[in-house]
Design a protein around this motif. Structure first.
Motif, short mmCIF file in Angstrom:
data_model
loop_
_atom_site.label_atom_id
_atom_site.label_comp_id
_atom_site.label_asym_id
_atom_site.label_seq_id
_atom_site.Cartn_x
_atom_site.Cartn_y
_atom_site.Cartn_z
N MET A 22 54.62 6.17 43.31
CA MET A 22 54.45 4.64 42.99
C MET A 22 54.67 4.39 41.68
SD MET A 22 53.23 3.54 45.91
CE MET A 22 52.46 3.84 47.35
N GLY A 23 54.35 5.33 40.48
CA GLY A 23 54.85 5.02 39.16
C GLY A 23 56.16 4.89 39.08
N GLN A 24 57.09 5.44 39.69
CA GLN A 24 58.39 5.38 39.54
C GLN A 24 58.72 4.14 40.08
OE1 GLN A 24 59.70 8.71 42.10
NE2 GLN A 24 59.85 10.41 40.15
N ALA A 25 58.30 3.80 41.31
CA ALA A 25 58.51 2.59 41.76
C ALA A 25 58.15 1.23 40.95
CB ALA A 25 58.00 2.43 43.32
N GLY A 26 56.69 1.45 40.27
CA GLY A 26 56.31 0.55 39.48
C GLY A 26 57.08 0.41 38.16
N LEU A 29 60.19 -1.75 39.18
CA LEU A 29 59.69 -3.17 39.50
C LEU A 29 59.70 -3.78 37.95
CD1 LEU A 29 59.28 -5.31 41.44
CD2 LEU A 29 56.84 -4.58 41.34
N ALA A 30 58.90 -2.90 36.86
CA ALA A 30 58.83 -3.63 35.72
C ALA A 30 59.99 -3.55 34.86
CB ALA A 30 57.88 -2.45 34.85
N ARG A 31 61.03 -2.96 35.07
CA ARG A 31 62.22 -3.23 34.21
C ARG A 31 62.91 -4.40 35.08
NH1 ARG A 31 64.29 1.78 31.94
NH2 ARG A 31 62.69 3.22 32.27
N LEU A 32 63.01 -4.36 36.40
CA LEU A 32 63.51 -5.62 37.17
C LEU A 32 63.09 -6.80 36.62
CD1 LEU A 32 65.53 -6.79 39.34
CD2 LEU A 32 63.36 -6.41 40.87
N LEU A 33 61.46 -6.74 36.67
CA LEU A 33 61.06 -8.21 36.04
C LEU A 33 60.51 -8.31 34.74
CD1 LEU A 33 58.38 -8.18 39.21
CD2 LEU A 33 60.71 -9.25 39.00
N ASP A 34 60.85 -7.11 34.03
CA ASP A 34 60.58 -7.42 32.48
C ASP A 34 59.10 -7.86 32.24
OD1 ASP A 34 61.05 -6.93 29.77
OD2 ASP A 34 61.73 -9.02 29.37
N THR A 35 58.33 -7.08 33.12
CA THR A 35 56.94 -7.41 32.29
C THR A 35 56.03 -6.05 32.94
OG1 THR A 35 54.84 -8.75 33.08
CG2 THR A 35 56.52 -8.16 35.02
N PHE A 36 54.65 -6.06 32.75
CA PHE A 36 53.84 -4.68 32.87
C PHE A 36 53.40 -4.79 34.26
CE2 PHE A 36 50.19 -2.15 32.44
CZ PHE A 36 50.63 -0.90 32.02
N VAL A 37 53.48 -3.54 34.93
CA VAL A 37 52.92 -3.70 36.24
C VAL A 37 51.68 -2.73 36.44
CG1 VAL A 37 53.48 -2.74 38.62
CG2 VAL A 37 55.24 -3.67 37.25
N THR A 115 62.28 -7.72 46.17
CA THR A 115 61.08 -6.90 45.68
C THR A 115 60.88 -5.61 46.65
OG1 THR A 115 60.13 -8.97 44.99
CG2 THR A 115 58.76 -6.93 44.70
N THR A 116 60.91 -5.95 47.76
CA THR A 116 60.46 -4.77 48.80
C THR A 116 61.70 -3.48 48.67
OG1 THR A 116 59.57 -6.37 50.35
CG2 THR A 116 60.49 -4.16 51.40
N ASN A 117 62.94 -3.89 48.54
CA ASN A 117 63.80 -3.09 48.27
C ASN A 117 63.59 -2.19 47.09
OD1 ASN A 117 65.48 -3.70 50.54
ND2 ASN A 117 66.50 -5.00 49.57
N VAL A 118 63.28 -2.59 46.20
CA VAL A 118 63.03 -2.01 44.90
C VAL A 118 61.88 -1.06 45.04
CG1 VAL A 118 62.19 -1.98 42.32
CG2 VAL A 118 64.07 -3.76 43.31
#
Length: 202
Positions: A22-26, A29-37, A115-118
């Motif tokens: 989940m950390g890898q997935a987060g 997602l954080a890199r894609l959206l440029d925000t903290f997850v 988002t799901t694919n990521v």
């Protein structure tokens, strides 16, 4: 039929594996959206489908949600991943992904799938690598849009009587975006999964 059981050693091992995945997935997602997850601690239980709507942490069972699922199978382990998005998340998600089009149901579906694919790809790959198994994946399917959690799980109700459910919630810091990711492993998969966990524990 009695409900399956998971012991504390297996739960701890699976929680650790899930944390890494989940950390890898987060991170993706954080890199894609440029925000903290922000991630929750994985919650792992054997459940019936009717229990799941009550167990979701990020999403109120009365709120309107949209959901996607994707089946996976490999080496005797089978299941599905599900992502449930709080419907209030879409406006902020569109901003983060720089989505300029009008936010109709089709546009929301695209945001949901992106988002799901990521999340699914990174998370399931992280789990499969740690238990040394290759998963193959079905196509992601939209379970429903703008429905109550209980209605979405009615649609999935016929697939299994009880399963091992790992739930983790994701939130984006500073935005009204939250979702629950569920990894559901079938009862038939658990003997092999627990053997894999015993090997890792040893």
């Amino acid at each position: 039929m009695p409900l399956l059981q998971i012991n504390e050693d297996h739960r701890d091992a699976l929680q650790e594996i899930t944390n890494v995945a989940m950390g890898q997935a987060g991170d993706k997602l954080a890199r894609l959206l440029d925000t903290f997850v922000v991630l929750s601690i994985p919650h792992i239980e054997v459940m019936k489908p009717s229990d799941i709507a009550m167990a979701l942490h990020a999403i109120d069972s009365n709120q309107s949600v949209s959901g996607v699922c994707q089946g996976f199978i490999g080496g005797g382990i089978a299941g599905e991943a599900m992502l449930l998005f709080n419907d209030t998340s879409f406006a902020d998600l569109a901003k983060l992904l720089d989505y300029k089009e009008h936010l109709d149901e089709q546009a929301e579906r695209e945001l949901l799938m992106d988002t799901t694919n990521v999340l699914f790809g990174a998370c399931l790959q992280g789990i499969s690598e740690q238990i040394d198994m290759d998963f193959s994946f079905g196509s992601p399917t939209v379970l429903g849009q703008h429905q109550k959690v209980s209605d979405i799980f009615d649609m999935a109700n016929t697939k299994w009587e009880s399963a091992l459910v790992t739930e983790i919630s994701y939130e984006l810091e500073g935005y009204n975006v939250n979702c629950d990711l569920l990894i559901i492993m079938t009862a038939d998969s658990l003997d092999l999964l627990f053997k894999k966990l015993d090997y890792l524990i040893a």
